[in-house]
Design a protein around this motif. Structure first.
Motif, mmCIF file in Angstrom:
data_model
loop_
_atom_site.group_PDB
_atom_site.id
_atom_site.type_symbol
_atom_site.label_atom_id
_atom_site.label_comp_id
_atom_site.label_asym_id
_atom_site.label_seq_id
_atom_site.Cartn_x
_atom_site.Cartn_y
_atom_site.Cartn_z
ATOM 1 N N CYS A 144 5.005 -3.967 1.160
ATOM 2 C CA CYS A 144 3.666 -3.495 0.771
ATOM 3 C C CYS A 144 3.758 -2.375 -0.257
ATOM 4 O O CYS A 144 3.162 -2.443 -1.329
ATOM 5 C CB CYS A 144 2.860 -2.972 1.964
ATOM 6 S SG CYS A 144 2.912 -3.950 3.477
ATOM 7 N N LYS A 145 4.516 -1.332 0.085
ATOM 8 C CA LYS A 145 4.542 -0.168 -0.791
ATOM 9 C C LYS A 145 5.257 -0.480 -2.097
ATOM 10 O O LYS A 145 4.914 0.077 -3.141
ATOM 11 C CB LYS A 145 5.243 1.009 -0.094
ATOM 12 C CG LYS A 145 4.436 1.604 1.048
ATOM 13 C CD LYS A 145 4.967 3.011 1.362
ATOM 14 C CE LYS A 145 5.101 3.245 2.836
ATOM 15 N NZ LYS A 145 5.810 4.499 3.142
ATOM 16 N N SER A 180 -1.489 7.870 -6.681
ATOM 17 C CA SER A 180 -1.922 7.239 -5.424
ATOM 18 C C SER A 180 -3.310 7.699 -4.977
ATOM 19 O O SER A 180 -4.019 6.979 -4.278
ATOM 20 C CB SER A 180 -0.897 7.451 -4.327
ATOM 21 O OG SER A 180 -0.935 8.788 -3.901
ATOM 22 N N HIS A 195 2.711 -2.002 -4.303
ATOM 23 C CA HIS A 195 1.660 -1.024 -4.606
ATOM 24 C C HIS A 195 2.148 0.017 -5.618
ATOM 25 O O HIS A 195 1.427 0.384 -6.538
ATOM 26 C CB HIS A 195 1.192 -0.334 -3.326
ATOM 27 C CG HIS A 195 0.384 -1.231 -2.428
ATOM 28 N ND1 HIS A 195 -0.060 -0.848 -1.180
ATOM 29 C CD2 HIS A 195 -0.061 -2.500 -2.597
ATOM 30 C CE1 HIS A 195 -0.745 -1.840 -0.622
ATOM 31 N NE2 HIS A 195 -0.751 -2.860 -1.466
ATOM 32 N N ALA A 245 -3.575 1.278 -5.562
ATOM 33 C CA ALA A 245 -3.168 0.590 -4.326
ATOM 34 C C ALA A 245 -2.550 1.637 -3.400
ATOM 35 O O ALA A 245 -1.856 2.532 -3.860
ATOM 36 C CB ALA A 245 -2.176 -0.514 -4.652
ATOM 37 N N ASN A 262 0.566 0.594 -9.339
ATOM 38 C CA ASN A 262 0.024 1.886 -9.775
ATOM 39 C C ASN A 262 0.732 2.390 -11.025
ATOM 40 O O ASN A 262 0.101 2.941 -11.924
ATOM 41 C CB ASN A 262 0.141 2.926 -8.650
ATOM 42 C CG ASN A 262 -0.779 2.609 -7.478
ATOM 43 O OD1 ASN A 262 -1.690 1.795 -7.596
ATOM 44 N ND2 ASN A 262 -0.530 3.242 -6.334
ATOM 45 N N THR A 289 -0.424 4.002 -1.091
ATOM 46 C CA THR A 289 1.003 4.277 -0.891
ATOM 47 C C THR A 289 1.226 5.404 0.110
ATOM 48 O O THR A 289 2.361 5.692 0.461
ATOM 49 C CB THR A 289 1.679 4.674 -2.216
ATOM 50 O OG1 THR A 289 0.961 5.771 -2.783
ATOM 51 C CG2 THR A 289 1.699 3.530 -3.217
#
Ligand code: HEC
Ligand code: HEC
Ligand code: HEC
Ligand code: HEC
Length: 157
Positions: free
Chosen positions: A123-124, A138, A127, A144, A131, A146
């Motif tokens: 996920c991160k 963030s 993201h 997205a 970004n 983080t």
């Protein structure tokens, strides 16, 4: 309900029980928003993440293979709706998140055995990339998430 449909319901229920009994964490359909509350955890330390599966595919145009892969980490780019999909926990088997001192000295692969580490990395990872490409921090609007609370919302006490 007719006799036939009753039988069908019984059959489906029977199969569902079989799968649960066998501990097979896999499925062919997915809710629009997945409540990420994996049953393998005894207790969640953080609040439960609402993952907008449908939005990620339709609005953010993420391909299936950006998140789902096979036992050799080969992206499953050609998944279709209705295909059998294994849960992350099937392979990233340790229900937990290992960081800081506890994670010191562990290899990347050893950390990936932990379910939350694998999820976070996926996920991160995307993201952060998103970004960066958009030049967003963030905390900016449209970024997205983080940071912890952006995904695990603070719950009222
Ligand atoms: C941004 C990441 C991401 C993308 C893109 C994505 N998925 Fe998923 N998908 C997940 C996560 C996370 C879960 C929850 C799995 C878990 O909890 O182990 C999931 C669950 C599922 C499930 C349910 C599995 C079960 O056992 O309940 C199916 C089916 C599925 N995805 C199919 C697809 C298909 C088909 C595509 C492409 C059209 C796709 N996914 C794209 C992340 C993604
Ligand atoms: C069928 C087994 C299997 C399933 C299911 C699975 N993985 Fe993996 N995953 C692997 C293997 C094997 C690797 C390679 C590294 C390793 O040995 O741990 C890997 C690596 C990763 C990596 C590191 C990627 C890289 O190349 O650096 C991430 C992140 C990851 N998985 C996240 C997920 C997420 C999120 C899910 C569920 C949506 C998932 N995995 C489901 C087997 C699996
Ligand atoms: C392949 C890239 C990619 C992956 C992997 C990915 N995301 Fe996202 N995510 C995005 C993008 C792009 C946005 C939207 C940014 C915007 O336009 O607002 C987003 C937004 C979000 C948001 C805020 C908006 C919403 O839809 O709720 C949450 C929460 C989120 N992601 C959770 C997750 C979780 C949890 C995972 C891992 C299971 C994940 N994402 C994996 C690309 C990704
Ligand atoms: C992009 C979204 C996202 C961000 C950012 C994020 N997490 Fe998570 N985290 C998740 C998801 C999704 C899970 C999987 C939960 C499940 O499937 O049961 C998870 C699991 C966890 C778990 C294991 C489950 C539990 O509640 O005990 C811990 C601990 C955790 N996260 C801590 C953190 C911390 C600390 C941060 C900030 C440093 C953070 N997370 C940032 C999405 C996120």
């Amino acid at each position: 309900m007719g006799k036939k449909s009753l039988l069908l319901v019984a059959l489906i229920a029977g199969f569902a029980t079989l799968f649960i009994a066998a501990g097979i964490y896999a499925g062919t359909s997915v809710p629009d928003v997945v409540k990420m509350e994996n049953k393998a955890y005894e207790k969640h330390k953080k609040s439960i993440v609402a993952f907008s599966h449908k939005k990620h595919v339709e609005e953010y145009k993420a391909g299936c293979g950006e998140c789902h892969h096979d036992k050799n980490n080969k992206p499953l780019d050609n998944l279709k709706e209705g295909d059998e999909v294994q849960n992350c926990i099937e392979c990233h088997k340790k229900a937990g998140y290992i960081t800081g001192k506890a994670a010191k000295g562990l290899s990347k692969e050893q950390k990936l055995e932990y379910h939350a580490n694998a999820i976070h990395a996926n996920c991160k990872g995307c993201h952060k990339k998103f970004n960066k490409e958009k030049g967003l921090k963030s905390k900016d609007k449209g970024a997205a998430p983080t940071t912890c609370t952006k995904c695990h919302p603070k719950t009222k006490k």
